[in-house]
Design a protein around this motif. Structure first.
Motif, short mmCIF file in Angstrom:
data_model
loop_
_atom_site.label_atom_id
_atom_site.label_comp_id
_atom_site.label_asym_id
_atom_site.label_seq_id
_atom_site.Cartn_x
_atom_site.Cartn_y
_atom_site.Cartn_z
N CYS A 1 39.89 29.13 14.13
CA CYS A 1 39.52 30.50 13.78
C CYS A 1 38.23 30.59 12.97
CB CYS A 1 40.67 31.16 13.00
SG CYS A 1 41.00 30.41 11.39
N PHE B 1 34.05 29.94 13.14
CA PHE B 1 32.82 29.59 13.84
C PHE B 1 32.10 28.54 12.99
CE2 PHE B 1 33.14 34.13 15.31
CZ PHE B 1 33.30 33.86 16.65
N LEU C 1 33.58 25.72 17.12
CA LEU C 1 34.79 26.23 16.46
C LEU C 1 35.47 25.09 15.72
CD1 LEU C 1 36.61 28.53 19.03
CD2 LEU C 1 35.70 29.20 16.81
N ALA D 1 36.53 33.81 12.97
CA ALA D 1 36.59 34.18 14.38
C ALA D 1 37.87 34.90 14.74
CB ALA D 1 36.44 32.94 15.25
N LYS E 1 41.67 35.27 16.23
CA LYS E 1 42.31 34.71 17.42
C LYS E 1 41.48 35.07 18.64
CE LYS E 1 46.79 34.67 19.80
NZ LYS E 1 46.96 33.25 19.95
N LEU E 2 40.94 34.05 19.28
CA LEU E 2 40.08 34.25 20.45
C LEU E 2 40.85 33.93 21.73
CD1 LEU E 2 36.87 32.51 19.09
CD2 LEU E 2 37.25 34.97 19.32
N PRO E 3 40.45 34.53 22.86
CA PRO E 3 41.07 34.21 24.14
C PRO E 3 40.78 32.74 24.52
CG PRO E 3 39.43 35.96 24.40
CD PRO E 3 39.42 35.57 22.97
N GLU F 1 37.28 31.75 25.80
CA GLU F 1 36.24 31.83 24.77
C GLU F 1 36.32 30.62 23.85
OE1 GLU F 1 32.95 33.60 22.75
OE2 GLU F 1 33.78 33.82 24.74
N LEU F 2 37.54 30.18 23.52
CA LEU F 2 37.71 28.95 22.73
C LEU F 2 37.04 27.78 23.44
CD1 LEU F 2 41.52 29.13 21.76
CD2 LEU F 2 39.59 29.49 20.23
#
Length: 189
Positions: free
Chosen positions: A42, A44, A57, A126, A128-130, A133-134
């Motif tokens: 989470c 960057f 990440l 960041a 919770k990214l899809p 995208e991670l």
């Protein structure tokens, strides 16, 4: 603290790269649980595993759940030096908040440990990214400490050896190193 520990000893909780690259001297390491936080990609990374132009990440402790990791006991004589080292390493961009929290060690002891939790108000948080995208961010990340895929793979492998299954890291590891032993589905997305 138990009777065998010096009351001034420092406990440090590792949940990511500290597990496999602590970078400081310690007297013992013990599996541990931290309640109230979970391990999450989470943050960057603008320094260690990415740059501001091409962020990677890295893991942070985010609110909620339970996190299994390692607790390191640092002798009192090295406590100040260790904290200074950790602040330089973890606070390069001030994305983490330093906290002293209760830990439950696998051997039953309860101690207070130093941890670095994600600052949700920081621009590098960041959330919770899809999954895709991670993967994109991890694949592109490269910073002062190396390439972001190596960080994910090393962390996944060390957690696996500890008996900890992190589904997000496991799925990323399978995408980054397709031949890796896995019992989880690929990223969907």
């Amino acid at each position: 603290m138990t009777s065998g520990d010096n009351a001034a000893d420092l406990w440090v909780f590792g949940y990511g790269s500290l597990i496999w690259r602590p970078g400081f001297a310690f007297e013992e390491s013990v599996g541990a649980k931290l309640h109230g936080y979970h391990r999450s990609l989470c943050v960057f990374s603008h320094v260690h595993r990415g740059t501001p132009e091409r962020p990677g990440l890295v893991l942070g402790l985010d609110r909620g759940g339970v996190c299994r990791g390692l607790a390191f006991r640092v002798a009192a004589a090295q406590a100040d030096e260790t904290v200074a080292y950790l602040r330089a390493r973890e606070q390069a961009t001030s994305v983490y908040l330093e906290r002293h929290v209760p830990l439950r060690l696998d051997d039953g002891r309860r101690v207070r440990g130093l941890v670095y939790v994600a600052d949700r108000e920081h621009l590098q948080y960041a959330g919770k990214l899809p999954p895709q995208e991670l993967l994109k961010l991890v694949r592109q990340g490269k910073g002062q400490s190396g390439e972001n895929p190596d960080y994910v793979l090393q962390t996944h492998e060390h957690l696996r050896k500890m008996g900890v299954f992190d589904p997000v890291l496991a799925a990323l590891a399978q995408e980054l190193a397709p031949g890796l032993q896995a019992t989880h589905p690929p990223l969907k997305g």
